[in-house]
Write a protein that holds these residues in place. Sequence first.
Motif, PDB file in Angstrom:
ATOM      1  N   TYR A 310      -7.338  -0.534  -5.307  1.00  0.00           N
ATOM      2  CA  TYR A 310      -7.925   0.810  -5.343  1.00  0.00           C
ATOM      3  C   TYR A 310      -7.698   1.538  -4.024  1.00  0.00           C
ATOM      4  O   TYR A 310      -7.350   2.732  -4.012  1.00  0.00           O
ATOM      5  CB  TYR A 310      -9.429   0.719  -5.636  1.00  0.00           C
ATOM      6  CG  TYR A 310     -10.044   2.039  -6.029  1.00  0.00           C
ATOM      7  CD1 TYR A 310     -10.136   2.401  -7.371  1.00  0.00           C
ATOM      8  CD2 TYR A 310     -10.500   2.933  -5.068  1.00  0.00           C
ATOM      9  CE1 TYR A 310     -10.684   3.622  -7.740  1.00  0.00           C
ATOM     10  CE2 TYR A 310     -11.046   4.149  -5.425  1.00  0.00           C
ATOM     11  CZ  TYR A 310     -11.138   4.492  -6.768  1.00  0.00           C
ATOM     12  OH  TYR A 310     -11.674   5.709  -7.129  1.00  0.00           O
ATOM     13  N   VAL A 311      -7.861   0.834  -2.919  1.00  0.00           N
ATOM     14  CA  VAL A 311      -7.680   1.468  -1.604  1.00  0.00           C
ATOM     15  C   VAL A 311      -6.225   1.886  -1.408  1.00  0.00           C
ATOM     16  O   VAL A 311      -5.940   3.006  -0.958  1.00  0.00           O
ATOM     17  CB  VAL A 311      -8.126   0.505  -0.487  1.00  0.00           C
ATOM     18  CG1 VAL A 311      -7.676   1.028   0.880  1.00  0.00           C
ATOM     19  CG2 VAL A 311      -9.640   0.333  -0.504  1.00  0.00           C
ATOM     20  N   ILE A 312      -5.278   1.001  -1.760  1.00  0.00           N
ATOM     21  CA  ILE A 312      -3.856   1.326  -1.565  1.00  0.00           C
ATOM     22  C   ILE A 312      -3.471   2.573  -2.343  1.00  0.00           C
ATOM     23  O   ILE A 312      -2.835   3.494  -1.803  1.00  0.00           O
ATOM     24  CB  ILE A 312      -2.976   0.126  -1.972  1.00  0.00           C
ATOM     25  CG1 ILE A 312      -3.099  -0.996  -0.949  1.00  0.00           C
ATOM     26  CG2 ILE A 312      -1.514   0.553  -2.112  1.00  0.00           C
ATOM     27  CD1 ILE A 312      -2.360  -2.253  -1.315  1.00  0.00           C
ATOM     28  N   PHE A 313      -3.849   2.638  -3.617  1.00  0.00           N
ATOM     29  CA  PHE A 313      -3.435   3.784  -4.428  1.00  0.00           C
ATOM     30  C   PHE A 313      -4.230   5.038  -4.107  1.00  0.00           C
ATOM     31  O   PHE A 313      -3.768   6.152  -4.367  1.00  0.00           O
ATOM     32  CB  PHE A 313      -3.512   3.425  -5.915  1.00  0.00           C
ATOM     33  CG  PHE A 313      -2.367   2.552  -6.346  1.00  0.00           C
ATOM     34  CD1 PHE A 313      -1.123   3.094  -6.569  1.00  0.00           C
ATOM     35  CD2 PHE A 313      -2.529   1.181  -6.481  1.00  0.00           C
ATOM     36  CE1 PHE A 313      -0.049   2.297  -6.935  1.00  0.00           C
ATOM     37  CE2 PHE A 313      -1.467   0.378  -6.849  1.00  0.00           C
ATOM     38  CZ  PHE A 313      -0.230   0.933  -7.071  1.00  0.00           C
ATOM     39  N   SER A 314      -5.415   4.885  -3.528  1.00  0.00           N
ATOM     40  CA  SER A 314      -6.161   6.059  -3.081  1.00  0.00           C
ATOM     41  C   SER A 314      -5.554   6.635  -1.811  1.00  0.00           C
ATOM     42  O   SER A 314      -5.620   7.836  -1.569  1.00  0.00           O
ATOM     43  CB  SER A 314      -7.636   5.707  -2.847  1.00  0.00           C
ATOM     44  OG  SER A 314      -8.269   5.356  -4.060  1.00  0.00           O
ATOM     45  N   PHE A 315      -4.959   5.775  -0.987  1.00  0.00           N
ATOM     46  CA  PHE A 315      -4.309   6.250   0.229  1.00  0.00           C
ATOM     47  C   PHE A 315      -3.024   7.014  -0.083  1.00  0.00           C
ATOM     48  O   PHE A 315      -2.615   7.885   0.679  1.00  0.00           O
ATOM     49  CB  PHE A 315      -3.993   5.080   1.164  1.00  0.00           C
ATOM     50  CG  PHE A 315      -5.035   4.865   2.220  1.00  0.00           C
ATOM     51  CD1 PHE A 315      -5.256   5.813   3.209  1.00  0.00           C
ATOM     52  CD2 PHE A 315      -5.810   3.718   2.234  1.00  0.00           C
ATOM     53  CE1 PHE A 315      -6.218   5.628   4.191  1.00  0.00           C
ATOM     54  CE2 PHE A 315      -6.774   3.512   3.201  1.00  0.00           C
ATOM     55  CZ  PHE A 315      -6.981   4.473   4.187  1.00  0.00           C
ATOM     56  N   LEU A 316      -2.357   6.684  -1.192  1.00  0.00           N
ATOM     57  CA  LEU A 316      -1.135   7.407  -1.557  1.00  0.00           C
ATOM     58  C   LEU A 316      -1.499   8.802  -2.034  1.00  0.00           C
ATOM     59  O   LEU A 316      -2.352   8.969  -2.902  1.00  0.00           O
ATOM     60  CB  LEU A 316      -0.384   6.667  -2.669  1.00  0.00           C
ATOM     61  CG  LEU A 316       0.275   5.343  -2.290  1.00  0.00           C
ATOM     62  CD1 LEU A 316       0.921   4.712  -3.514  1.00  0.00           C
ATOM     63  CD2 LEU A 316       1.308   5.532  -1.194  1.00  0.00           C
ATOM     64  N   SER A 317      -0.850   9.802  -1.481  1.00  0.00           N
ATOM     65  CA  SER A 317      -1.179  11.177  -1.865  1.00  0.00           C
ATOM     66  C   SER A 317      -0.685  11.507  -3.267  1.00  0.00           C
ATOM     67  O   SER A 317      -1.260  12.350  -3.953  1.00  0.00           O
ATOM     68  CB  SER A 317      -0.592  12.168  -0.856  1.00  0.00           C
ATOM     69  OG  SER A 317       0.811  12.009  -0.761  1.00  0.00           O
ATOM     70  N   ASN A 318       0.393  10.836  -3.712  1.00  0.00           N
ATOM     71  CA  ASN A 318       0.882  11.034  -5.075  1.00  0.00           C
ATOM     72  C   ASN A 318       0.123  10.109  -6.016  1.00  0.00           C
ATOM     73  O   ASN A 318       0.150   8.892  -5.868  1.00  0.00           O
ATOM     74  CB  ASN A 318       2.379  10.732  -5.154  1.00  0.00           C
ATOM     75  CG  ASN A 318       2.931  10.977  -6.548  1.00  0.00           C
ATOM     76  OD1 ASN A 318       2.354  11.737  -7.333  1.00  0.00           O
ATOM     77  ND2 ASN A 318       4.032  10.339  -6.870  1.00  0.00           N
ATOM     78  N   LYS A 319      -0.573  10.681  -6.987  1.00  0.00           N
ATOM     79  CA  LYS A 319      -1.412   9.890  -7.878  1.00  0.00           C
ATOM     80  C   LYS A 319      -0.983  10.108  -9.322  1.00  0.00           C
ATOM     81  O   LYS A 319      -0.507  11.169  -9.696  1.00  0.00           O
ATOM     82  CB  LYS A 319      -2.881  10.258  -7.691  1.00  0.00           C
ATOM     83  CG  LYS A 319      -3.411   9.867  -6.312  1.00  0.00           C
ATOM     84  CD  LYS A 319      -4.840  10.306  -6.111  1.00  0.00           C
ATOM     85  CE  LYS A 319      -5.423   9.682  -4.859  1.00  0.00           C
ATOM     86  NZ  LYS A 319      -4.637   9.966  -3.643  1.00  0.00           N
TER      87      LYS A 319
END
Length: 533
Positions: A310-319
Motif C-alpha cells: 500500500y505504501v509503495i503504490f501510494s508513493f507512486l503519483s501514477n495510480k
Amino acid sequence: MKFNWKKLDLPQKLFLGLCALQLLVNLVWIVLDTQIPAWDQAGHTRLTLEFVDNWAQPDQNPKSFWQISSYYPPFIHWQTAIVMRFFGRNPDWGGFVVTAYCLLLSAGIYKLSNRLWRNRWLGLLAATLVAFMPVIYTNSRWFLLDISLLAFTVWSWYFLWQSDFFTRRRETILFALTVAAVLLTKWTGVVFLAVPLIFVLLKIIQKNLWSKVWRNLCLAFLIVLILISPWYITNFRSILAAAAVSTVGEMDDPQVLWSLENWRYYLWEFLGFQVGLIPGLAMLTATIIYFCKKDNPYRLLFGSFLIVGYVIFSFLSNKDIRYDLPLLVPIAMLAAATIIQLWQKRQKIWSTVLLVLTVGWLGIFYFVLSFNLLPDYQKAFNFGPFGWLDVINTTDTVVAYPQSDRRTNALIIEDLVRLAKGNKASVLVGIDQRTLSASTLHYWSQLQKFTHLTFIAVPAELDFADQQVLQGYLNNFDYFIFSAQATGVSASRALSNLELLQQYLLNNSQFTNQVVYEGGDGKIFLLAKATQS
C-alpha cells in the motif's frame, strides 16, 4: 491418474462449479461484447498480432523480435500469438487466454489458502471472494496483463511455501519458474514477490538452514536469470525511458503526495470500485478481527505485505485501479479465515452475517454488472474531508458496447490506405478517447495488415506551448487526426498538449482537410500537409 467425481468432497465439487461458472459467464460476455479494444487492450492485441506476423515472416534481425514489446515483457503476448497462429487472427482470443488465467488464479488461491490453513472450505471461500470482485472479473474479460500477473504471483507464493524454506528442490524449481513468469509478464510484479521472499530468507537465517538450501537458492536464481535476461537486456534502456513517463500521475490522480486524498486513494478504490462499499467493509472488518486475535498465524507476513504494498503504490503519483490487485488476495484469504473460524467457534450468527454481506452481495452483482440486469443507478455519500464514496453504482456496466467507434476507426484506416498509396506514412493522433486513439488505430491497422502506417500519440513530455517545439514536432508526420469538439479524456497526461494541437490545426492553413468524419463526440478531421493535397 483417473478423475473420479464421486471421490471429491463437497468443497472440491463446489470449487469446480465456481470455475465452470467463471468460464461460462466470461465466454458469454466475450461473445456479446462488440466494443473495439480500448487503450491498453488495443495495444496488447496489436503487439500480439505483430508477433503472429513476425513468426509468419521472420525478421533476419533477432533483436527486433525481442523489441516488438519493449515496455512490458511479451510472455502473455507470445501465448496469445500461438493461439492466433493456429486458430486465426481473432482479437477475442486475448480475452479467452486471460479467462484461462482467471481460472488459474482461482485454483492458486484455493490451493494456497487450503495449504496455509488446512481447510478446503476456507480455500473455496477465499477463491469465491476474489472471483466475484468486480475488478477481477471485469479485467478477466479484457486483454490486459494484470490477471495473468496475479495468477503467477499467487502460484509463486504457493510454491514458495511448498518449498519448505527452499529445502525441497522440485518445489524450489517451480517457484523459480513462476517468478520468471511474473517478471516476464510485468516487471512491477517484483513488488509483490519481495515481502514473502524476505520473510522466508529471514526464517532460513533464524533456523540456520543456509548450509542445506544454498544450492537450491543458487539454482532458483540461475533459472530466473536465464529465462528473463534476453528480454530485459535487450529492452533495458527503453524500460527506463518509458517508466520515467508512465510513473508520472495522470490529470485526475492526486497531485499532492502527502495529501489525505493521495493516501486514501486505494482504500477508496477498494471500497468504491474494486469490491464495493458493503462487501468491502465486511471484508475489512473480518480482516481486522483476524489481526486482533493473538492465536492467528501469518499476521506478521500478511500485515507486512499489505502495508509495504500500500505504501509503495501510494508513493507512486501514477495510480490505477489495477496496480494493487495482489493486495486483494490476502484480504480475501484473511476474511475467509475469520468467517470460517467464527463458524467453527459456534459464532454462527456473525459468520453468517459476514458471509451474506460478502459472498451474497458480490454474487448478485457478479451478474448485475456483467449483463446490466438493473437500470442505471448511482448513490454516493460525501464524507467531508475524506471525499465522495460510491455506495452502489450500476451505471458502469461491462457488457457489450455500441460499434460506432469501431466504424470510425475502420473508415480512418481505409482512407489513410487510399491516401498513402502503399507508401509508409506516419500519423499524429490528436484524440485520446477510450475507443479512438493512437492505440486503437494502430491496433486496427495491424489487424488489417496495413503495417506501413504508424500512429503516434501526442506526447506529454514536450512543451507544445512553445510554437517552435510544436512546429518542429509536426514536421515528423504526414497526416494528422483531431477533433474540433473532443480531444482527450480528463485523465490524459497530454491533455494540455492535445488542446494546443487542436487549436493550432484549426487555425493554420499549412494543413488541408482530406476527410471529415461524424464521430460520437463531434466531427473528426483527417488532415495532411498542404503540399500533399
